[in-house]
Design a protein around this motif. Structure first.
Motif, mmCIF file in Angstrom:
data_model
loop_
_atom_site.group_PDB
_atom_site.id
_atom_site.type_symbol
_atom_site.label_atom_id
_atom_site.label_comp_id
_atom_site.label_asym_id
_atom_site.label_seq_id
_atom_site.Cartn_x
_atom_site.Cartn_y
_atom_site.Cartn_z
ATOM 1 N N GLU A 53 -3.216 5.369 -10.632
ATOM 2 C CA GLU A 53 -1.999 5.030 -10.765
ATOM 3 C C GLU A 53 -1.658 4.059 -11.877
ATOM 4 O OE1 GLU A 53 -0.013 3.725 -8.111
ATOM 5 O OE2 GLU A 53 -0.817 4.995 -6.324
ATOM 6 N N ASP A 54 -2.576 4.762 -12.669
ATOM 7 C CA ASP A 54 -2.546 4.280 -14.393
ATOM 8 C C ASP A 54 -2.717 3.149 -14.218
ATOM 9 O OD1 ASP A 54 -3.241 5.092 -16.919
ATOM 10 O OD2 ASP A 54 -0.903 5.107 -17.627
ATOM 11 N N HIS A 55 -3.786 2.040 -14.234
ATOM 12 C CA HIS A 55 -3.456 0.881 -13.848
ATOM 13 C C HIS A 55 -5.246 0.587 -13.942
ATOM 14 C CE1 HIS A 55 -1.640 -3.323 -13.546
ATOM 15 N NE2 HIS A 55 -2.071 -3.161 -12.993
ATOM 16 N N HIS A 56 -5.403 0.175 -14.529
ATOM 17 C CA HIS A 56 -7.048 -0.348 -14.655
ATOM 18 C C HIS A 56 -7.901 -1.615 -15.119
ATOM 19 C CE1 HIS A 56 -6.009 3.965 -16.266
ATOM 20 N NE2 HIS A 56 -7.280 4.632 -15.332
ATOM 21 N N PRO A 57 -8.385 -2.044 -13.741
ATOM 22 C CA PRO A 57 -8.946 -3.233 -14.029
ATOM 23 C C PRO A 57 -10.213 -3.597 -14.255
ATOM 24 C CG PRO A 57 -9.480 -2.521 -11.691
ATOM 25 C CD PRO A 57 -8.466 -0.984 -12.855
ATOM 26 N N GLU A 58 -10.399 -4.584 -14.942
ATOM 27 C CA GLU A 58 -12.137 -4.683 -15.678
ATOM 28 C C GLU A 58 -12.732 -5.172 -14.435
ATOM 29 O OE1 GLU A 58 -14.344 -8.991 -17.204
ATOM 30 O OE2 GLU A 58 -11.723 -8.121 -18.286
ATOM 31 N N LEU A 59 -13.590 -4.337 -14.682
ATOM 32 C CA LEU A 59 -14.965 -4.179 -13.953
ATOM 33 C C LEU A 59 -16.099 -4.597 -13.740
ATOM 34 C CD1 LEU A 59 -14.613 -0.715 -12.628
ATOM 35 C CD2 LEU A 59 -13.721 -3.140 -11.303
ATOM 36 N N HIS A 71 0.910 -1.121 0.018
ATOM 37 C CA HIS A 71 -0.307 0.246 0.208
ATOM 38 C C HIS A 71 1.473 0.930 -0.413
ATOM 39 C CE1 HIS A 71 1.122 -0.127 4.262
ATOM 40 N NE2 HIS A 71 0.452 0.389 4.286
ATOM 41 N N GLU A 72 2.334 1.195 -0.045
ATOM 42 C CA GLU A 72 3.062 2.283 -0.006
ATOM 43 C C GLU A 72 3.999 2.241 -1.580
ATOM 44 O OE1 GLU A 72 5.761 1.511 2.859
ATOM 45 O OE2 GLU A 72 4.582 1.842 5.037
ATOM 46 N N GLN A 73 3.691 1.685 -2.344
ATOM 47 C CA GLN A 73 4.120 0.838 -3.195
ATOM 48 C C GLN A 73 3.259 1.695 -4.200
ATOM 49 O OE1 GLN A 73 5.445 -2.763 -4.563
ATOM 50 N NE2 GLN A 73 6.353 -3.062 -2.161
ATOM 51 N N HIS A 74 3.889 1.675 -5.526
ATOM 52 C CA HIS A 74 3.035 2.792 -6.613
ATOM 53 C C HIS A 74 2.920 1.838 -7.899
ATOM 54 C CE1 HIS A 74 1.667 6.365 -4.777
ATOM 55 N NE2 HIS A 74 2.605 6.986 -4.507
ATOM 56 N N CYS A 75 2.348 1.767 -8.783
ATOM 57 C CA CYS A 75 2.599 1.355 -9.879
ATOM 58 C C CYS A 75 3.798 1.647 -10.897
ATOM 59 C CB CYS A 75 1.308 1.112 -11.338
ATOM 60 S SG CYS A 75 0.147 0.125 -9.856
ATOM 61 N N ALA A 76 4.133 1.084 -11.543
ATOM 62 C CA ALA A 76 5.780 1.189 -12.101
ATOM 63 C C ALA A 76 5.204 0.813 -14.283
ATOM 64 C CB ALA A 76 6.575 0.790 -11.725
ATOM 65 N N ALA A 77 5.886 1.594 -14.708
ATOM 66 C CA ALA A 77 5.816 1.338 -16.261
ATOM 67 C C ALA A 77 6.719 -0.520 -16.490
ATOM 68 C CB ALA A 77 5.880 2.220 -17.171
ATOM 69 N N ASN A 78 5.879 -0.999 -17.338
ATOM 70 C CA ASN A 78 6.599 -1.995 -17.871
ATOM 71 C C ASN A 78 7.635 -3.180 -16.569
ATOM 72 O OD1 ASN A 78 6.977 -0.788 -20.493
ATOM 73 N ND2 ASN A 78 8.379 0.779 -20.009
ATOM 74 N N ASN A 106 1.942 -4.751 -9.687
ATOM 75 C CA ASN A 106 1.150 -3.429 -10.050
ATOM 76 C C ASN A 106 -0.042 -4.238 -10.006
ATOM 77 O OD1 ASN A 106 3.051 -1.703 -10.903
ATOM 78 N ND2 ASN A 106 2.475 -1.558 -13.572
ATOM 79 N N ASP A 107 -0.331 -5.448 -9.792
ATOM 80 C CA ASP A 107 -1.564 -6.206 -9.869
ATOM 81 C C ASP A 107 -2.173 -5.713 -8.288
ATOM 82 O OD1 ASP A 107 -2.137 -6.282 -12.455
ATOM 83 O OD2 ASP A 107 -0.846 -7.667 -13.005
ATOM 84 N N PHE A 108 -0.658 -6.197 -7.536
ATOM 85 C CA PHE A 108 -0.583 -6.390 -6.313
ATOM 86 C C PHE A 108 -0.700 -5.460 -5.868
ATOM 87 C CE2 PHE A 108 0.079 -10.647 -8.028
ATOM 88 C CZ PHE A 108 -0.541 -11.739 -7.419
ATOM 89 N N ILE A 109 -0.204 -3.983 -5.795
ATOM 90 C CA ILE A 109 -0.298 -2.594 -5.889
ATOM 91 C C ILE A 109 -1.746 -1.950 -5.901
ATOM 92 C CG2 ILE A 109 0.761 -0.444 -5.867
ATOM 93 C CD1 ILE A 109 3.414 -1.560 -6.772
#
Length: 95
Positions: A63-69, A4-11, A92-95
């Motif tokens: 986070e610019d990481h979009h799931p399917e809803l 929860h303290e991390q952010h999504c990263a590119a690639n 990223n999916d776990f963040i």
């Protein structure tokens, strides 16, 4: 550092089964199913469901990481994979 303290990263690279198994206990209520990280949230009614979706949209857009809803009257199913990693699971999916 905690997830929860991390952010999504590119690639972000795809995770192997051992890494996924190590991360799953850090996200209670979530399951790795068919190559996705999934969870179904039960909510009291439609208004609460839409409020949940709106709050989730704000967080995931940041986070610019979009799931399917998948949204129903009193529930929302959330499914994460990382498109840039070939629809595999990444950190990223776990963040």
């Amino acid at each position: 550092m905690k997830l929860h303290e991390q952010h999504c990263a590119a690639n972000a690279p795809a995770l192997d089964g051992a890494a996924i198994a190590q991360l799953l206990p850090l996200v209670p209520g979530w399951d790795a199913v068919d190559g996705c990280l999934r969870r179904r949230f039960a909510l009291p009614d439609y208004h609460a469901t839409i409020a949940f979706v709106n709050a989730l949209a704000w967080m995931i857009h940041r986070e610019d990481h979009h799931p399917e809803l998948k949204v129903g009257y009193n529930h929302c199913s959330v499914s994460f994979t990382t498109h840039s990693a070939g629809n595999a699971l990444t950190q990223n999916d776990f963040i």
